[in-house]
Design a protein around this motif. Structure first.
Motif, PDB file in Angstrom:
ATOM      1  N   PRO A  34     -41.879  12.983 -13.271  1.00 56.52           N
ATOM      2  CA  PRO A  34     -43.134  13.423 -12.647  1.00 56.52           C
ATOM      3  C   PRO A  34     -42.985  14.703 -11.831  1.00 56.52           C
ATOM      4  O   PRO A  34     -43.902  15.535 -11.800  1.00 56.52           O
ATOM      5  CB  PRO A  34     -43.516  12.234 -11.758  1.00 56.52           C
ATOM      6  N   SER A  35     -41.851  14.880 -11.185  1.00 53.99           N
ATOM      7  CA  SER A  35     -41.640  16.085 -10.373  1.00 53.99           C
ATOM      8  C   SER A  35     -41.402  17.312 -11.250  1.00 53.99           C
ATOM      9  O   SER A  35     -41.856  18.418 -10.921  1.00 53.99           O
ATOM     10  CB  SER A  35     -40.465  15.855  -9.426  1.00 53.99           C
ATOM     11  N   HIS A  36     -40.689  17.116 -12.348  1.00 56.39           N
ATOM     12  CA  HIS A  36     -40.536  18.179 -13.345  1.00 56.39           C
ATOM     13  C   HIS A  36     -41.909  18.602 -13.861  1.00 56.39           C
ATOM     14  O   HIS A  36     -42.229  19.800 -13.964  1.00 56.39           O
ATOM     15  CB  HIS A  36     -39.649  17.660 -14.483  1.00 56.39           C
ATOM     16  N   ALA A 196     -47.643  12.870 -16.942  1.00 57.12           N
ATOM     17  CA  ALA A 196     -46.471  12.476 -16.166  1.00 57.12           C
ATOM     18  C   ALA A 196     -46.175  10.989 -16.354  1.00 57.12           C
ATOM     19  O   ALA A 196     -45.020  10.552 -16.276  1.00 57.12           O
ATOM     20  CB  ALA A 196     -46.696  12.789 -14.687  1.00 57.12           C
ATOM     21  N   THR A 197     -47.208  10.212 -16.647  1.00 58.92           N
ATOM     22  CA  THR A 197     -47.035   8.779 -16.862  1.00 58.92           C
ATOM     23  C   THR A 197     -46.264   8.478 -18.139  1.00 58.92           C
ATOM     24  O   THR A 197     -45.738   7.374 -18.300  1.00 58.92           O
ATOM     25  CB  THR A 197     -48.413   8.086 -16.865  1.00 58.92           C
ATOM     26  N   PHE A 198     -46.154   9.439 -19.039  1.00 57.77           N
ATOM     27  CA  PHE A 198     -45.374   9.202 -20.255  1.00 57.77           C
ATOM     28  C   PHE A 198     -43.933   8.829 -19.902  1.00 57.77           C
ATOM     29  O   PHE A 198     -43.264   8.135 -20.665  1.00 57.77           O
ATOM     30  CB  PHE A 198     -45.394  10.438 -21.162  1.00 57.77           C
ATOM     31  N   SER A 199     -43.475   9.260 -18.731  1.00 57.33           N
ATOM     32  CA  SER A 199     -42.132   8.872 -18.293  1.00 57.33           C
ATOM     33  C   SER A 199     -42.024   7.360 -18.176  1.00 57.33           C
ATOM     34  O   SER A 199     -40.988   6.766 -18.511  1.00 57.33           O
ATOM     35  CB  SER A 199     -41.791   9.526 -16.952  1.00 57.33           C
ATOM     36  N   GLN A 200     -43.084   6.713 -17.725  1.00 57.52           N
ATOM     37  CA  GLN A 200     -43.065   5.259 -17.599  1.00 57.52           C
ATOM     38  C   GLN A 200     -43.331   4.558 -18.928  1.00 57.52           C
ATOM     39  O   GLN A 200     -42.894   3.418 -19.124  1.00 57.52           O
ATOM     40  CB  GLN A 200     -44.061   4.807 -16.532  1.00 57.52           C
ATOM     41  N   THR A 201     -44.016   5.222 -19.831  1.00 54.87           N
ATOM     42  CA  THR A 201     -44.153   4.705 -21.192  1.00 54.87           C
ATOM     43  C   THR A 201     -42.769   4.634 -21.825  1.00 54.87           C
ATOM     44  O   THR A 201     -42.376   3.613 -22.411  1.00 54.87           O
ATOM     45  CB  THR A 201     -45.071   5.627 -22.020  1.00 54.87           C
ATOM     46  N   VAL A 279     -56.919   7.973  -4.803  1.00 54.54           N
ATOM     47  CA  VAL A 279     -56.039   9.131  -4.598  1.00 54.54           C
ATOM     48  C   VAL A 279     -56.726  10.386  -5.107  1.00 54.54           C
ATOM     49  O   VAL A 279     -57.419  10.353  -6.137  1.00 54.54           O
ATOM     50  CB  VAL A 279     -54.691   8.921  -5.325  1.00 54.54           C
ATOM     51  N   ASP A 280     -56.554  11.493  -4.412  1.00 55.37           N
ATOM     52  CA  ASP A 280     -57.137  12.774  -4.828  1.00 55.37           C
ATOM     53  C   ASP A 280     -56.814  13.050  -6.296  1.00 55.37           C
ATOM     54  O   ASP A 280     -55.659  12.954  -6.719  1.00 55.37           O
ATOM     55  CB  ASP A 280     -56.586  13.889  -3.948  1.00 55.37           C
ATOM     56  N   ALA A 281     -57.841  13.415  -7.057  1.00 52.24           N
ATOM     57  CA  ALA A 281     -57.678  13.620  -8.501  1.00 52.24           C
ATOM     58  C   ALA A 281     -56.632  14.676  -8.825  1.00 52.24           C
ATOM     59  O   ALA A 281     -55.964  14.599  -9.868  1.00 52.24           O
ATOM     60  CB  ALA A 281     -59.022  14.006  -9.132  1.00 52.24           C
ATOM     61  N   GLY A 282     -56.453  15.657  -7.947  1.00 52.99           N
ATOM     62  CA  GLY A 282     -55.523  16.747  -8.212  1.00 52.99           C
ATOM     63  C   GLY A 282     -54.063  16.367  -8.168  1.00 52.99           C
ATOM     64  O   GLY A 282     -53.209  17.107  -8.659  1.00 52.99           O
ATOM     65  N   VAL A 283     -53.751  15.209  -7.563  1.00 55.94           N
ATOM     66  CA  VAL A 283     -52.344  14.801  -7.444  1.00 55.94           C
ATOM     67  C   VAL A 283     -52.057  13.427  -8.048  1.00 55.94           C
ATOM     68  O   VAL A 283     -50.943  12.930  -7.959  1.00 55.94           O
ATOM     69  CB  VAL A 283     -51.876  14.831  -5.971  1.00 55.94           C
ATOM     70  N   ARG A 284     -53.054  12.823  -8.653  1.00 61.37           N
ATOM     71  CA  ARG A 284     -52.842  11.490  -9.234  1.00 61.37           C
ATOM     72  C   ARG A 284     -51.699  11.468 -10.241  1.00 61.37           C
ATOM     73  O   ARG A 284     -50.923  10.506 -10.303  1.00 61.37           O
ATOM     74  CB  ARG A 284     -54.119  11.013  -9.930  1.00 61.37           C
ATOM     75  N   ALA A 285     -51.610  12.523 -11.035  1.00 62.78           N
ATOM     76  CA  ALA A 285     -50.592  12.561 -12.104  1.00 62.78           C
ATOM     77  C   ALA A 285     -49.192  12.373 -11.556  1.00 62.78           C
ATOM     78  O   ALA A 285     -48.338  11.762 -12.213  1.00 62.78           O
ATOM     79  CB  ALA A 285     -50.679  13.889 -12.860  1.00 62.78           C
ATOM     80  N   TYR A 286     -48.936  12.869 -10.352  1.00 60.15           N
ATOM     81  CA  TYR A 286     -47.581  12.878  -9.801  1.00 60.15           C
ATOM     82  C   TYR A 286     -47.223  11.580  -9.089  1.00 60.15           C
ATOM     83  O   TYR A 286     -46.046  11.324  -8.821  1.00 60.15           O
ATOM     84  CB  TYR A 286     -47.423  14.069  -8.858  1.00 60.15           C
ATOM     85  N   LEU A 287     -48.241  10.759  -8.808  1.00 61.48           N
ATOM     86  CA  LEU A 287     -48.011   9.518  -8.073  1.00 61.48           C
ATOM     87  C   LEU A 287     -48.222   8.266  -8.911  1.00 61.48           C
ATOM     88  O   LEU A 287     -47.622   7.223  -8.643  1.00 61.48           O
ATOM     89  CB  LEU A 287     -48.925   9.467  -6.833  1.00 61.48           C
ATOM     90  N   GLU A 288     -49.056   8.350  -9.941  1.00 58.46           N
ATOM     91  CA  GLU A 288     -49.337   7.132 -10.706  1.00 58.46           C
ATOM     92  C   GLU A 288     -48.122   6.585 -11.473  1.00 58.46           C
ATOM     93  O   GLU A 288     -48.095   5.378 -11.752  1.00 58.46           O
ATOM     94  CB  GLU A 288     -50.525   7.331 -11.646  1.00 58.46           C
ATOM     95  N   PRO A 289     -47.095   7.395 -11.791  1.00 58.93           N
ATOM     96  CA  PRO A 289     -45.913   6.783 -12.400  1.00 58.93           C
ATOM     97  C   PRO A 289     -45.300   5.689 -11.526  1.00 58.93           C
ATOM     98  O   PRO A 289     -44.771   4.701 -12.039  1.00 58.93           O
ATOM     99  CB  PRO A 289     -44.965   7.970 -12.588  1.00 58.93           C
ATOM    100  N   ALA A 290     -45.372   5.840 -10.200  1.00 63.29           N
ATOM    101  CA  ALA A 290     -44.859   4.793  -9.300  1.00 63.29           C
ATOM    102  C   ALA A 290     -45.679   3.515  -9.449  1.00 63.29           C
ATOM    103  O   ALA A 290     -45.132   2.401  -9.398  1.00 63.29           O
ATOM    104  CB  ALA A 290     -44.892   5.277  -7.853  1.00 63.29           C
TER     105      ALA A 290
END
Length: 322
Positions: A34-36, A196-201, A279-290
């Motif tokens: 997600p950070s990448h 970013a969630t593909f990492s958890q897939t 969560v703010d829509a602009g940052v959801r991608a980086y936090l939803e993997p958790a």
């Protein structure tokens, strides 16, 4: 240890960081994705690479230099491939941050900036790699070029643990037993996700299920599903779709529309139904993997209980030489 102090130290010693490389193996590598993803989506000055540790050592990036930051994660701290990658990066002049759960392990080395994190069910997301790394990425962007989404990200990190606790109860009430049923009925199935969630897939397939449950399965990107894999879709074939709450959701929605009419075995885990709307829509991608990681842990536990197979059992890993 504070992320802003770590990044300040890196910039003071190395000047501008033009590349950041995220390096690890298995579950640790998954946590870095997600950070990448965030660096490449949000930074105009720093490019990002994501490497399994052995590949980083075998074919290191030509740009690796004093102006590179390499973040190496090894939960045990003793994964030799991770240590080799960290040493290589250090010898090439890069700034090296190592993340580990074990004080005194191999990667806890004075040549590196070592962050020893706690681990356990009640440890906040901000204190483990899925939270530490987005903060490191955000601090780097903020320091070098400004990051308008910084406050939203920090606010999201404060909210994510509450969201996770509620989601664990909800997923167990609604999906866990159904998922265990599907695992009994299907010796093989497909897992889809994107962004970013593909990492958890990927992680749900290779770590939670293949490694910890010996469950045969395959991970697919929701967009790539339409470029070959969807030819295998038919009645009786089980698909598990992880739906993002971020911009990548459009890819998941497209897959969902097709799957609804082409298979009778579909299960959907939708982040929007599990709290990410807060969560703010602009940052959801980086936090939803958790969030997805936490829910995946509950699902694998249900599968393990049904099959009387503890997630701790291994037949090769740490048992045989390989």
């Amino acid at each position: 240890m504070k992320t802003n102090e770590v990044i300040s130290k890196v910039l003071a010693e190395h000047g501008e960081i033009t590349e950041i490389y995220w390096v690890a193996c298995g579950g640790s590598l998954i946590d870095l994705y997600p950070s990448h993803y965030m660096i490449n989506a949000e930074s105009g000055k720093t490019s990002s690479g994501w490497y399994t540790a052995k590949e980083f050592s075998v074919t290191p990036p030509k740009k690796l230099s004093k102006h590179s930051l390499v973040i190496v994660c090894s939960h045990s701290g003793n994964t030799q491939e991770a240590m080799d990658a960290a040493v290589l990066a250090y010898e090439r002049g890069a700034a090296v941050i190592t993340l580990t759960d074990k004080t005194g392990s191999k990667v806890d080395d004075p040549r590196f900036i070592t962050w020893v994190y706690p681990w356990g069910d009640q440890v906040p997301t901000a204190e483990v790699p899925l939270g530490i790394c987005p903060m490191l990425a955000a601090e780097l962007i903020k320091a070098q070029e400004g990051f308008p989404k910084y406050d939203a990200l920090m606010d999201g990190l404060k909210k994510i643990d509450g969201i996770i606790e509620k989601s664990k109860k909800k997923v167990n009430a609604e999906l866990s037993e159904k998922f265990a049923d599907r695992c009994q009925e299907n010796k093989f199935f497909y897992i889809l996700g994107s962004g970013a969630t593909f990492s958890q897939t990927y992680g749900f397939a290779i770590c939670s299920l293949m490694e910890m449950q010996r469950q045969n399965c395959c991970y697919l990107h929701s967009a790539e599903y339409f470029h070959g894999p969807f030819e295998c879709t038919e009645e009786g074939v089980f698909y598990f779709l992880q739906m993002s709450s971020s911009e990548s959701r459009v890819m998941d929605e497209r897959a969902l529309s097709f799957l609804k009419t082409h298979t009778d075995r579909l299960m959907v885990l939708d982040a929007m139904e599990y709290g990410m709307a807060d969560v703010d829509a602009g940052v959801r991608a980086y936090l939803e993997p958790a969030l997805f990681y936490a829910m995946n842990v509950e699902l694998r536990a249900a599968r393990g209980k049904r099959f009387n197979h503890s997630p701790e059992i291994r037949r090769y890993m740490g048992v045989e030489n390989y």
